[in-house]
Design a protein around this motif. Structure first.
Motif, PDB file in Angstrom:
ATOM      1  N   VAL A 120       0.839  -1.197   0.000  1.00 27.12           N
ATOM      2  CA  VAL A 120       0.000   0.000   0.000  1.00 27.12           C
ATOM      3  C   VAL A 120       0.874   1.247   0.000  1.00 27.12           C
ATOM      4  O   VAL A 120       1.767   1.385   0.854  1.00 27.12           O
ATOM      5  CB  VAL A 120      -0.928   0.039   1.234  1.00 27.12           C
ATOM      6  CG1 VAL A 120      -1.833   1.274   1.190  1.00 27.12           C
ATOM      7  CG2 VAL A 120      -1.777  -1.229   1.322  1.00 27.12           C
ATOM      8  N   GLU A 121       0.620   2.130  -0.962  1.00 24.14           N
ATOM      9  CA  GLU A 121       1.192   3.474  -0.944  1.00 24.14           C
ATOM     10  C   GLU A 121       0.118   4.422  -0.394  1.00 24.14           C
ATOM     11  O   GLU A 121      -1.046   4.320  -0.771  1.00 24.14           O
ATOM     12  CB  GLU A 121       1.568   3.936  -2.356  1.00 24.14           C
ATOM     13  CG  GLU A 121       2.611   3.087  -3.049  1.00 24.14           C
ATOM     14  CD  GLU A 121       2.812   3.524  -4.490  1.00 24.14           C
ATOM     15  OE1 GLU A 121       2.235   4.570  -4.890  1.00 24.14           O
ATOM     16  OE2 GLU A 121       3.518   2.827  -5.232  1.00 24.14           O
ATOM     17  N   VAL A 122       0.518   5.332   0.473  1.00 25.15           N
ATOM     18  CA  VAL A 122      -0.422   6.280   1.067  1.00 25.15           C
ATOM     19  C   VAL A 122      -0.097   7.685   0.579  1.00 25.15           C
ATOM     20  O   VAL A 122       1.024   8.164   0.733  1.00 25.15           O
ATOM     21  CB  VAL A 122      -0.361   6.230   2.605  1.00 25.15           C
ATOM     22  CG1 VAL A 122      -1.406   7.180   3.209  1.00 25.15           C
ATOM     23  CG2 VAL A 122      -0.579   4.801   3.109  1.00 25.15           C
ATOM     24  N   TRP A 123      -1.110   8.328  -0.043  1.00 30.45           N
ATOM     25  CA  TRP A 123      -0.969   9.688  -0.559  1.00 30.45           C
ATOM     26  C   TRP A 123      -1.954  10.594   0.184  1.00 30.45           C
ATOM     27  O   TRP A 123      -3.123  10.250   0.334  1.00 30.45           O
ATOM     28  CB  TRP A 123      -1.279   9.726  -2.049  1.00 30.45           C
ATOM     29  CG  TRP A 123      -0.323   8.946  -2.913  1.00 30.45           C
ATOM     30  CD1 TRP A 123      -0.220   7.588  -3.003  1.00 30.45           C
ATOM     31  CD2 TRP A 123       0.626   9.482  -3.821  1.00 30.45           C
ATOM     32  NE1 TRP A 123       0.750   7.238  -3.896  1.00 30.45           N
ATOM     33  CE2 TRP A 123       1.293   8.383  -4.432  1.00 30.45           C
ATOM     34  CE3 TRP A 123       0.998  10.775  -4.196  1.00 30.45           C
ATOM     35  CZ2 TRP A 123       2.296   8.544  -5.389  1.00 30.45           C
ATOM     36  CZ3 TRP A 123       1.996  10.947  -5.143  1.00 30.45           C
ATOM     37  CH2 TRP A 123       2.641   9.843  -5.729  1.00 30.45           C
ATOM     38  N   ARG A 124      -1.473  11.743   0.615  1.00 28.55           N
ATOM     39  CA  ARG A 124      -2.308  12.703   1.348  1.00 28.55           C
ATOM     40  C   ARG A 124      -2.527  13.937   0.488  1.00 28.55           C
ATOM     41  O   ARG A 124      -1.591  14.447  -0.156  1.00 28.55           O
ATOM     42  CB  ARG A 124      -1.627  13.103   2.658  1.00 28.55           C
ATOM     43  CG  ARG A 124      -2.451  14.069   3.515  1.00 28.55           C
ATOM     44  CD  ARG A 124      -1.734  14.341   4.824  1.00 28.55           C
ATOM     45  NE  ARG A 124      -0.400  14.924   4.593  1.00 28.55           N
ATOM     46  CZ  ARG A 124       0.585  14.906   5.470  1.00 28.55           C
ATOM     47  NH1 ARG A 124       0.409  14.317   6.641  1.00 28.55           N
ATOM     48  NH2 ARG A 124       1.753  15.464   5.191  1.00 28.55           N
ATOM     49  N   SER A 125      -3.761  14.423   0.466  1.00 32.07           N
ATOM     50  CA  SER A 125      -4.063  15.611  -0.327  1.00 32.07           C
ATOM     51  C   SER A 125      -3.328  16.825   0.229  1.00 32.07           C
ATOM     52  O   SER A 125      -3.132  16.959   1.435  1.00 32.07           O
ATOM     53  CB  SER A 125      -5.565  15.873  -0.337  1.00 32.07           C
ATOM     54  OG  SER A 125      -6.055  16.085   0.974  1.00 32.07           O
ATOM     55  N   VAL A 126      -2.907  17.689  -0.668  1.00 28.49           N
ATOM     56  CA  VAL A 126      -2.209  18.920  -0.307  1.00 28.49           C
ATOM     57  C   VAL A 126      -3.195  20.066  -0.368  1.00 28.49           C
ATOM     58  O   VAL A 126      -3.864  20.255  -1.399  1.00 28.49           O
ATOM     59  CB  VAL A 126      -1.029  19.194  -1.259  1.00 28.49           C
ATOM     60  CG1 VAL A 126      -0.352  20.510  -0.907  1.00 28.49           C
ATOM     61  CG2 VAL A 126      -0.037  18.039  -1.209  1.00 28.49           C
TER      62      VAL A 126
END
Length: 522
Positions: free
Chosen positions: A511-517
């Motif tokens: 799992v890659e985790v991306w957070r909104s900017v």
């Protein structure tokens, strides 16, 4: 070698209770992972903690009676009282072990000496639908058998007390799952048809079904779920029913071998029993069980496989009931003690073999789930999650292609982090009480047709992802993406790179985790 004469009842009882206790200990020590279980936990979290701002904003609670209400409510209470781990463990225990206990109760109503046949329910209760995570269905199956046991005790006298108790139990079964309710009513109908030809023997059983019939009508008028029927091959259904592939096989083709052995043992018992005369006092129960088993088998072969995306695997949910009802028919025609012992030992050995065959896959999927859920360390409480899968990691057992252990794990991660999973499937179906509010439904932003987010690769409005901010996107199975999925993955990462930042990856890259900017930052 000393004779076992006179000790058969104790040996047969041990052959049931020892595996039963071992199964219970295994579930407590290592609750098995399932496909749909995580979604159930998030639904329970949304109910138990509906006062939290994130759940109050996104979810509304609808307590209109539906055929999933009872199990969902119990799970929510368990989450509230003991947390997610305790709630899942208790539900797994009830879903698995309720069926053999309830079958034993029904068998006792026919002939107490035949309760050893409940051994056959052990491999059946740890079947495909159990590991899929259909907890409500599994609970409903146990309740349906309890209804059968009560029906056998109430007929033919139908006194007020047992009749009222059966009406209440049938209603509870309906509130747990509709398919087991239908099976319980089917057995009740078989009991009436084969019973005395007098008015009281018909009116009282009909009255017990009335609450469930009214609830069914009200639900059909209330729901907008479902679609046109779909069908599968009749020949495949026959083979799956007779070989127990439909009921048992979950992870690998080796399970088919064990299932076939179990089927062979039961067929042999049936052939032996066919020449036997029903035991004293069990003739009426034998006739009812035989008719119910036949009718249930016809239903398996004749019913649609699904009514759209919302009501699926109908024939597979029905497939266990011909076997369970046939076991009740066998109870009235007991084999010789020596044959009973041989059959019981064979069933226990097969049950053990089934467990051994499954152990590697169970361990693999437990590890897979543990890594996926480790992504929670990168996710803030109260967030919104979107999980995008780029590989199907399910087993190759010739079964439902949607059997992917990661399919709903974002829901459990959300439940652990007191967050919301946009892909929470319960929240867009009206037969679960916790549903997304129409005016703020995050699913419709990305996936208006409700079919693209769960696909591999996902088919969603990628450009709308920033509109859900603040949001965490989970990119799942990137290392295993191939063909069209790899192309979609590349496009997805381009969109994410413009509006999100990568904040972490789980140990083996699952799992890659991306957070909104936030807009305007950076």
């Amino acid at each position: 070698m000393r004779s076992t004469a006179g000790r058969e009842p104790a040996i047969l009882a041990a052959l049931f209770w020892v595996p039963f206790a071992l199964a219970a200990a295994w579930i407590v020590a290592s609750p098995p992972h399932s496909v749909d279980g995580p979604a159930h936990l998030l639904g329970a979290r949304a109910i138990a903690d509906h006062g939290e701002p994130v759940y109050a904003r996104y979810y509304e609670l609808d307590w209109f009676p539906t055929p999933n209400l009872a199990g969902t409510r119990v799970l929510a209470v368990l989450v509230d009282v003991g947390g997610l781990r305790l709630a899942a463990t208790v539900m797994l225990l009830l879903a698995a072990l309720g069926t053999p206990l309830a079958l034993r109760y029904a068998l006792r109503a026919i002939r107490p000496e035949s309760t050893w046949l409940a051994i056959a329910a052990l491999p059946l209760c740890f079947g495909y639908l159990y590991f899929y995570g259909f907890w409500n269905y599994c609970l409903g199956t146990a309740l349906a058998l309890a209804c059968v046991g009560l029906t056998l005790r109430a007929a033919p006298a139908w006194r007020p007390g047992p009749t009222l108790a059966l009406a209440a139990l049938l209603t509870l079964t309906w509130l747990t799952h509709l398919v087991p309710f239908v099976a319980a009513v089917l057995f009740l109908g078989a009991t009436v048809v084969t019973g005395p030809r007098r008015l009281g023997a018909w009116l009282a059983p009909a009255a017990t079904v009335l609450p469930g019939a009214v609830l069914s009508l009200a639900y059909l008028l209330h729901t907008d779920s479902g679609d046109g029927p779909t069908w599968t091959s009749p020949l495949g259904r026959v083979v799956g029913l007779v070989s127990l592939h439909t009921t048992v096989t979950t992870y690998s083709r080796w399970e088919d071998v064990v299932a076939a052995v179990i089927a062979l043992v039961l067929v042999t018992l049936a052939l032996v029993a066919r020449r036997a005369v029903p035991a004293s006092g069990a003739r009426a129960a034998s006739a009812a069980a035989g008719l119910a088993a036949t009718a249930a088998a016809v239903l398996v072969l004749a019913t649609p496989a699904s009514f759209g995306l919302d009501f699926g695997l109908i024939d597979e949910r029905l497939a266990v009931f011909p076997v369970l009802f046939a076991l009740l028919w066998l109870a009235a025609r007991p084999p010789e003690p020596r044959i009973a012992l041989i059959a019981a030992v064979a069933l226990v050995v097969a049950t053990g073999a089934l467990a051994l065959v499954r152990l590697p896959k169970l361990a693999d999927y437990d590890d897979l789930a543990a890594e996926y859920l480790a992504a929670g360390e990168f996710v803030e409480p109260g967030s919104t999650l979107v999980a995008l899968r780029f590989a199907n990691l399910g087993p190759d057992a010739g079964r439902n292609r949607e059997w992917d252990p990661t399919r709903h794990l974002a829901s459990e991660l959300a439940a652990r982090r007191h967050a919301v999973d946009v892909g929470h499937y319960e929240a867009v179906l009206d037969y679960f009480p916790a549903r997304f509010r129409p005016e703020v439904n995050p699913r419709t932003v990305l996936d208006p047709e409700l079919t693209g987010l769960g696909s591999v690769p996902p088919q969603i409005a990628l450009a709308q992802l920033p509109a859900l901010a603040p949001v965490y996107v989970l990119v799942v199975g990137a290392a295993d993406a191939s063909g069209p999925a790899a192309h979609v993955l590349e496009e997805t990462r381009l969109v994410l790179a413009r509006h999100f930042e990568k904040v972490g990856t789980t140990g083996r890259g699952l799992v890659e985790v991306w957070r909104s900017v936030p807009a305007g930052s950076g």
